[in-house]
Design a protein around this motif. Sequence first.
Motif, PDB file in Angstrom:
ATOM      1  N   SER A   1       4.634 -13.025   9.194  1.00 32.15           N
ATOM      2  CA  SER A   1       3.654 -12.602   8.193  1.00 32.15           C
ATOM      3  C   SER A   1       2.986 -11.301   8.614  1.00 32.15           C
ATOM      4  O   SER A   1       3.021 -10.903   9.774  1.00 32.15           O
ATOM      5  N   ALA A   2       2.395 -10.629   7.634  1.00 31.33           N
ATOM      6  CA  ALA A   2       1.706  -9.363   7.885  1.00 31.33           C
ATOM      7  C   ALA A   2       0.371  -9.390   7.171  1.00 31.33           C
ATOM      8  O   ALA A   2       0.305  -9.764   6.001  1.00 31.33           O
ATOM      9  N   PHE A   3      -0.686  -9.014   7.868  1.00 31.42           N
ATOM     10  CA  PHE A   3      -2.024  -8.966   7.289  1.00 31.42           C
ATOM     11  C   PHE A   3      -2.508  -7.521   7.282  1.00 31.42           C
ATOM     12  O   PHE A   3      -2.338  -6.794   8.250  1.00 31.42           O
ATOM     13  N   HIS A   4      -3.127  -7.134   6.168  1.00 31.12           N
ATOM     14  CA  HIS A   4      -3.756  -5.822   6.109  1.00 31.12           C
ATOM     15  C   HIS A   4      -5.219  -6.006   6.486  1.00 31.12           C
ATOM     16  O   HIS A   4      -5.925  -6.797   5.871  1.00 31.12           O
ATOM     17  N   VAL A   5      -5.650  -5.291   7.529  1.00 29.25           N
ATOM     18  CA  VAL A   5      -6.884  -5.643   8.219  1.00 29.25           C
ATOM     19  C   VAL A   5      -7.872  -4.488   8.194  1.00 29.25           C
ATOM     20  O   VAL A   5      -7.496  -3.316   8.328  1.00 29.25           O
ATOM     21  N   ILE A   6      -9.155  -4.854   8.001  1.00 24.43           N
ATOM     22  CA  ILE A   6     -10.252  -3.901   8.200  1.00 24.43           C
ATOM     23  C   ILE A   6     -11.228  -4.530   9.183  1.00 24.43           C
ATOM     24  O   ILE A   6     -11.263  -5.755   9.324  1.00 24.43           O
ATOM     25  N   PRO A   7     -12.035  -3.706   9.871  1.00 22.37           N
ATOM     26  CA  PRO A   7     -12.981  -4.296  10.815  1.00 22.37           C
ATOM     27  C   PRO A   7     -14.110  -5.031  10.085  1.00 22.37           C
ATOM     28  O   PRO A   7     -14.450  -4.691   8.945  1.00 22.37           O
TER      29      PRO A   7
ATOM     30  N   VAL B   1      -8.136   1.281   9.283  1.00 26.10           N
ATOM     31  CA  VAL B   1      -7.229   0.260   8.751  1.00 26.10           C
ATOM     32  C   VAL B   1      -6.103  -0.059   9.727  1.00 26.10           C
ATOM     33  O   VAL B   1      -5.576   0.816  10.403  1.00 26.10           O
ATOM     34  N   VAL B   2      -5.790  -1.351   9.775  1.00 23.56           N
ATOM     35  CA  VAL B   2      -4.878  -1.871  10.795  1.00 23.56           C
ATOM     36  C   VAL B   2      -3.898  -2.807  10.118  1.00 23.56           C
ATOM     37  O   VAL B   2      -4.227  -3.459   9.128  1.00 23.56           O
ATOM     38  N   LEU B   3      -2.672  -2.840  10.647  1.00 23.28           N
ATOM     39  CA  LEU B   3      -1.684  -3.814  10.182  1.00 23.28           C
ATOM     40  C   LEU B   3      -1.475  -4.832  11.291  1.00 23.28           C
ATOM     41  O   LEU B   3      -1.270  -4.474  12.451  1.00 23.28           O
ATOM     42  N   LEU B   4      -1.580  -6.112  10.920  1.00 19.13           N
ATOM     43  CA  LEU B   4      -1.518  -7.201  11.889  1.00 19.13           C
ATOM     44  C   LEU B   4      -0.268  -8.012  11.609  1.00 19.13           C
ATOM     45  O   LEU B   4      -0.031  -8.427  10.477  1.00 19.13           O
ATOM     46  N   MET B   5       0.544  -8.246  12.661  1.00 21.81           N
ATOM     47  CA  MET B   5       1.793  -8.966  12.459  1.00 21.81           C
ATOM     48  C   MET B   5       2.014  -9.934  13.605  1.00 21.81           C
ATOM     49  O   MET B   5       1.521  -9.725  14.711  1.00 21.81           O
ATOM     50  N   ARG B   6       2.755 -10.998  13.342  1.00 22.31           N
ATOM     51  CA  ARG B   6       3.133 -11.888  14.432  1.00 22.31           C
ATOM     52  C   ARG B   6       4.647 -11.883  14.568  1.00 22.31           C
ATOM     53  O   ARG B   6       5.373 -12.082  13.606  1.00 22.31           O
TER      54      ARG B   6
END
Lengths: 263, 561, 341
Positions: free
Chosen positions: C212-218, C235-240
């Motif tokens: 999965s991928a999450f679009h992340v802000i602080p 802005v950050v992209l979070l993945m596992r």
Amino acid sequence: MKALSQRRRHPLAAIALLLMALLMVGAIYSAASSANQAQAQTESFSANDAEEGEKLFAANCASCHGLGASGSSAGPSLVGVGAASVDFQVGSGRMPLQMDGPQAQVKPVQFTEEQTRQLAAYVATLGAGPAIPDEEILDASEGDPANGGELFRVNCAMCHNAAAAGGALTRGKFAPSLEGSSEKHIYEAMVTGPQNMPVFNDANISPEDKQDVIAFLKTIEEQGSPGGADLGSLGPVSEGLFIWVAGLGVVIAFTVWLTSRSS
Amino acid sequence: MSSSTAINAYQPKTRVGRVTNFVDSRVGGSGMVKEFGRKIFPDHWTFMFGEVALYTFVILLISGTFLTFFFDPSMAETHYEGSYLPLRGVEMSVAYASSLDISFDVRGGLFMRQVHHWSALLFVAANAVHMLRVFFTGAFRRPRELNWVVGTTLLIMGLAAGFTGYSLPDDLLSGNGLRIIDGVVKSIPVIGTYISFFLFGGEFPGTAIIGRLYVLHILLIPAVILLLIGIHLFMVVIHKHTQYPGPGRTNTNVVGYPVGPVYAAKAGGFFFIVFGIVAAISAAFTINPIWNYGPYDPSPVSAGTQPDWYIGWVDGALRLMPGTVGSNWDFEWNIPFPWGVNTLSLNVLFPALVPAGIVFTLMLAWPWIESWVTKDKREHHLLDRPRNAPTRTAVGVAGVVFYCVMWAAASSDLIATHFLVSLNDVTYWLRILVIVGPVIGFMIARRVALALQRKDREIALHGRETGRIVRLPHGEFIEVHEPVDEYKRYQLVSFESPEAYAPVADGNGHVSRSEKLRSRASRFFFEDRVAPVTPSELHASHSGHHGEIANTQDRESIASH
Amino acid sequence: MADNSHGSPDTSVTVATPGQGGVDTFTNPGLPPHRPRLADTDPRAEKRAERQVALLFFISVLGTLLFFFAYFFIPLNDTIERLRLQNLALGLGTAFAMLGIGVGIVHWAKTLMPDHELTEERHAVTDEKDRAEAEQIVGTILDESGIKRRPLIRNTLIGAALLAPLPAIAIFRDLGPLPGDALKHTFWDAGMRLTRDPSGTPIKASDVTVGSAFHVIPEGLNEAENKLEEKAKAVVLLMRLDPESLNPSEGREDWGYDGIVAYSKICTHVGCPVALYEQQTHHLLCPCHQSTFDLEQECKVIFGPAARPLPQLPIDVDDEGYLIARSDFQEPVGPSFWERG
């Protein structure tokens, strides 16, 4: 009801009540937790479905996915991919794969709805995975297209284009246009992450938000463009091509007529 | 001329005369009428593209003025409450909200937006085609070099007008476009970061940029364009229009229709035609559907984020440039200076500046480059047919190929998805083509031009092939050639074909290096040449190759068998 | 017009060029004979053309009426369909109004106005005598001004004139603040939670499943003062991924959490959001210029115009299981700039 009230003083009543309470808590818990996993598995498959599905699988899919769907060099294991994955891949015509390539292409659906259901039932028995979504959550008219639009732009538009017209990925892969995709397949794609698409599990985008995304997609699909033909919604490239070919073409036709001598 | 005697001397007899008299005795218009009323303009369809550019500019002024009455260039935050459902309640800038209001809540607003944008695309396209026509026919030669420079500047201003306008709606597409500009500006050595901060009033995106671009877009750039158009047309009047070579046309005359009534009617009518075409396109075809893109937010981006077509080639150059070579070498250099390490980002700076720099420098300098090589400083009012200047044509084609490869690169992702090929392969091929393509284009174009010249020669000498095969009395088969009439023949033979020259020594008997270079360049230009047919050649061919010409005698002999 | 001797029909017609001599050339036959049009000879054709022109003008009138009809009698009712219809009708009305006039006038000019081509002689742009006179006048002006004889005046004027425009540049200084080190840090700070874009809700490590991928802000960005400017960097992209497939370099082993990694979404090329995550190949692709980054090699550039890996945001998990940043980015995010160093 009378019979029930008569037995309420039965010695086992307390145990039965306890059991019922437990069941209810369990049901509520499972409903609550499955909302976090995937939409509750509402479509119940019979044992017969799974059996038929196994036969179909052995005949049509096992050559790549292996016996028992445990995977081979030609195809991944399907243990734990869930019924939603099968319904998406087979129901949209991507599976069975026509040929090797960067990614599975959409083609005419190869199995009947009944057969697809049976295959899904079989694969669902192999391990827990996302289930086929509920009709209710797929009802686009219940969703909020404005919220869906925001979610779509953040999570989907970079691959699928802001108007869902599709886009390119690396080395021949691509994110398809979503025009004409059914609500169910859109939902299933989000929860299963087919091919190179990331998974958008319910912890990331809740089922209600997914419904909003579907509502947004169906809204823009149905309304079309207010300005006339949308030229594929591909942005400035198709507009530039149009003005050079059609726009200048018509202009040149007029200039030739204008400067030619009348007969 | 408004002395009392003049009034008494001229007594107008017609109504037109009375109006003329009124105007002329007050502002002096009769000189203008005398000068322009029956001025001759040559007529050819390729001469119309400058008019298309002028007329689309007028349409841009009209539609643009309408849009300014409703557009609010503010980047303040608001929540959209207009009638477009999928965006209702979404947070956005006032600029974007007012663009949506123009599209959805002002009657005819969407139509005017589409008219404005479509005519902007057509304006730059017409500019480009007009310049290609001028280049390929040699219309930039003396005395029109300066007007060529003005025209090139107009094209550059057209690009500036287009880009500033593209950025105004503050939607996701234009915002990402501005972000790319910001990235390019930051790559400028030493001052880049400062320019970025001054441009955006701080960090990107800030709240200033839309208002600033708006002033440029509706005031400064249109004013400069208007001024340049004025100069451009003034020079056209001074020089008179060029004309294609042909019977009756010479370098000292101009053949065509008088301004009044024919040319004025055609040119005036053409304005309405261009407007009608733009209106028809805007009626039926969407352009820049800003409602699809949503408000600008630095996090999302849409697949297929591209600039309008005329900026596409620079975007394509950015795409083609490799950032890294091999696995350990890249184009971002950290240069140690005594005061610290500074970063030079050549992977951005090079493609953003160099191709555009080469193209515009060569365009601006070409009239002088060509006249230096050819030693041709004469005035030219007769155009070249492109085939009769093979090397110039080939240079132009090479430039067009160079441009088009970069332009295609800007849509590499769409080429990949629509032709089912790999995005990476498209990029690799275009990287090769951007270097090799112009060379191949040059060679092919020159050969084609020379071949067409030879074909012209054949036709002038032996006439046109009719496709009729005839058997002569003695058994020979021939194809009947129809001789061309003298007007057609004159069109085929009336061109110059300069020869390469040897280096010439100066007064001291010394051959300078630049003269040697010039002679080499002239060899490159004119080594392969096809000379026009001369009367003696034609005469020789008539008497020599009797059988090939279907002259009267032959016809008679054919008819009798 | 010194070189204009060639080209007149009565002398040699083609151009005399070196090596060609200009002797053996064809003479200009003059304009081809005029061919009359149908309307010139046939009064019926003339009448027909006249009617056609009038009909075209009438079509224009109909177009204008269509425009008014569409404007006043096709009310907008919040549906896209109605708007499309109105736009079409307004546009076609305008198109007919314009094309009717334009085509009508041109048809008139082509069929009914005289079509004899006329010839006009060109004149030199200026007379050489005039040029000489002008040169003399300018010479007199310069002479009388004395600017050549008084170098002190000339040089001080040049100096003043060079300096005078500088304030016009300097006055633009307040267009924006100086960069300072604004580009070198972002909104992120140690302990700050990773939250979903755009809702701002925190993310548990267990929410992030493989693939999965999450679009992340602080955390707190939505309430920040310069929200868009901060978002443009943060802005950050979070993945596992499967932890096996990550190959962290020395010193960066603990920047991820059990296969979860967070990378800046701002392209190191020119700053587009690099948001296209291919979950099977573990590649990140920028949709603007196709730079491709490989997650398995710490987002090293494997294709395209970017020259530098995407910066990684070191992350951890707090007591409640939510993902947090261990610190700000360790290097400036986004496109390169001169002071980046």
